[in-house]
Design an enzyme around this catalytic site. Sequence first.
Site, PDB file in Angstrom:
ATOM      1  N   THR A 200       0.921   7.239   8.856  1.00  0.00           N
ATOM      2  CA  THR A 200       2.158   7.074   9.413  1.00  0.00           C
ATOM      3  C   THR A 200       2.911   8.324  10.049  1.00  0.00           C
ATOM      4  O   THR A 200       2.590   9.511   9.694  1.00  0.00           O
ATOM      5  CB  THR A 200       3.171   6.688   8.214  1.00  0.00           C
ATOM      6  OG1 THR A 200       2.780   5.438   7.728  1.00  0.00           O
ATOM      7  CG2 THR A 200       4.771   6.725   8.453  1.00  0.00           C
ATOM      8  N   ARG A 228       3.368  -8.210   4.520  1.00  0.00           N
ATOM      9  CA  ARG A 228       3.909  -6.957   3.391  1.00  0.00           C
ATOM     10  C   ARG A 228       4.436  -5.854   4.315  1.00  0.00           C
ATOM     11  O   ARG A 228       4.153  -5.527   5.559  1.00  0.00           O
ATOM     12  CB  ARG A 228       2.649  -6.456   3.157  1.00  0.00           C
ATOM     13  CG  ARG A 228       2.770  -5.187   2.300  1.00  0.00           C
ATOM     14  CD  ARG A 228       2.613  -3.965   3.126  1.00  0.00           C
ATOM     15  NE  ARG A 228       2.547  -2.583   2.022  1.00  0.00           N
ATOM     16  CZ  ARG A 228       2.808  -1.403   2.507  1.00  0.00           C
ATOM     17  NH1 ARG A 228       2.967  -1.168   3.983  1.00  0.00           N
ATOM     18  NH2 ARG A 228       2.738  -0.547   1.845  1.00  0.00           N
ATOM     19  N   GLY A 230       6.213  -2.232   4.049  1.00  0.00           N
ATOM     20  CA  GLY A 230       6.064  -1.063   3.161  1.00  0.00           C
ATOM     21  C   GLY A 230       7.512  -0.243   3.076  1.00  0.00           C
ATOM     22  O   GLY A 230       8.626  -0.880   3.563  1.00  0.00           O
ATOM     23  N   ASP A 231       7.404   1.008   2.839  1.00  0.00           N
ATOM     24  CA  ASP A 231       8.563   1.842   2.597  1.00  0.00           C
ATOM     25  C   ASP A 231       9.251   2.338   3.895  1.00  0.00           C
ATOM     26  O   ASP A 231      10.607   2.480   4.254  1.00  0.00           O
ATOM     27  CB  ASP A 231       8.471   3.163   2.065  1.00  0.00           C
ATOM     28  CG  ASP A 231       7.351   3.920   2.293  1.00  0.00           C
ATOM     29  OD1 ASP A 231       6.466   3.555   2.911  1.00  0.00           O
ATOM     30  OD2 ASP A 231       7.558   5.311   2.473  1.00  0.00           O
ATOM     31  N   THR A 251       5.898   9.513   3.860  1.00  0.00           N
ATOM     32  CA  THR A 251       4.557   8.750   4.132  1.00  0.00           C
ATOM     33  C   THR A 251       4.120   8.733   2.827  1.00  0.00           C
ATOM     34  O   THR A 251       3.892   9.714   1.912  1.00  0.00           O
ATOM     35  CB  THR A 251       3.936   9.653   5.272  1.00  0.00           C
ATOM     36  OG1 THR A 251       2.644   9.043   5.246  1.00  0.00           O
ATOM     37  CG2 THR A 251       3.689  11.017   4.768  1.00  0.00           C
ATOM     38  N   GLY A 252       3.262   7.626   2.693  1.00  0.00           N
ATOM     39  CA  GLY A 252       2.545   7.496   1.394  1.00  0.00           C
ATOM     40  C   GLY A 252       2.394   5.958   0.920  1.00  0.00           C
ATOM     41  O   GLY A 252       2.744   5.295   1.663  1.00  0.00           O
ATOM     42  N   GLY A 254       3.627   3.168  -0.023  1.00  0.00           N
ATOM     43  CA  GLY A 254       4.811   2.314   0.256  1.00  0.00           C
ATOM     44  C   GLY A 254       5.389   1.688  -0.843  1.00  0.00           C
ATOM     45  O   GLY A 254       6.666   1.945  -1.238  1.00  0.00           O
TER      46      GLY A 254
HETATM   47  N1  ASP Z   1       4.167   4.483   3.850  1.00  0.00           N
HETATM   48  C1  ASP Z   1       3.396   3.704   4.630  1.00  0.00           C
HETATM   49  C2  ASP Z   1       3.379   2.258   3.878  1.00  0.00           C
HETATM   50  O1  ASP Z   1       3.303   1.903   2.880  1.00  0.00           O
HETATM   51  C3  ASP Z   1       2.148   3.925   4.836  1.00  0.00           C
HETATM   52  C4  ASP Z   1       2.037   5.685   5.133  1.00  0.00           C
HETATM   53  O2  ASP Z   1       2.738   6.391   5.127  1.00  0.00           O
HETATM   54  O3  ASP Z   1       0.770   5.752   5.789  1.00  0.00           O
HETATM   55  O4  ASP Z   1       3.444   1.204   4.926  1.00  0.00           O
END
Ligand code: ASP
Length: 333
Positions: A200, A228, A230-231, A251-252, A254
């Site tokens: 991300t 789906r 994410g965050d 980022t992470g 989500g």
């Molecule tokens: N946070 C993002 C998600 O869960 C993924 C990412 O940060 O790479 O969609």
Amino acid sequence: MFRTFLIACAMAPSALAAEASAPVTIVIHGGAGALEKGRYTPTEEEAYKATLSEALDAGYAVLEGGGSALDAVETAIILMEDSPLFNAGRGAVFTHEGKNELDASIMDGRTKAAGAAAGLTHVKNPIRLARAVMEKSPHVMMIGAGAEEFARRQGMDFVKPSYFRTELRWRQYKDALKKEKEAADEEKESDAPHDFKYGTVGAAALDAAGNLAAGTSTGGMTLKRYGRVGDAPIIGAGTFADNESCAVSATGWGEYFIRLTVARDICAQVEYGGKSIAAATTDVIHNRLQQSGGDGGVIVLAPDGSFVMDFNSAGMFRGVKQGDRKEVAIYRE
Ligand code: ASP
């Protein structure tokens, strides 16, 4: 360039000399995850660093020219969305069905206005659409076909879904599918989505007028299921900005960032708890996120120009530019 506040003229001359100044600043990330040293070749590392550096320069040039934090955030993110290296825009990861579905959000720390879009399949730059939702609609979040209809009416650039596809991501997708199948055959849980889920992009900026902004854009997680989200497009989870506390892009994994409202929690600890951004970030990333079993990282920027780039994963693509200081990094150093 520095923004300067002269403390009220009615004050004593000595106080007049006490100028509070905060340097215009841009902080970016290009995703956190299993980025152990040695994962990339020196050539690959250079390519990532060059793009991070370009994004910093582009965002910083906006700030130096007196542009807004929002414009700087959007500019830096567009550059990373257009790069095939990151999991946002071109180069996004694939869903379980082999599609690219994009999410983004942006927030203005001055007005606390926010915009987000999710489940996009044709909009070239999702961050632009997030901003249009914020500025040109009465809403905060739009999804799927409706969001794309709005984008069309706003005259945004559209691309064929194949524009987002890169060979590398396709190979990663195929590998992840294979690992998932092998794990299912052995009746154990697959770690494939875990290995491939990050990349991300995000930015936080402080402009010459003292305003903060933050934004985040992503293709989500490899093998995510239909619909789906994410965050990244969730205000308070992946993105938050408020001039009274801080600007955050995350980022992470989500699902964890949504449950913990990571971005808002960091700013709330600053606002209500009087914590520094460093202390608030440590608590959220290294205590709460860690204990919950999630992983990832954040960039955090305060109104005084102090910033944090922190993560509990092995690494995070990241960078900052502030005056003469410019840094880009990938691994934990
Ligand atoms: N946070 C993002 C998600 O869960 C993924 C990412 O940060 O790479 O969609």
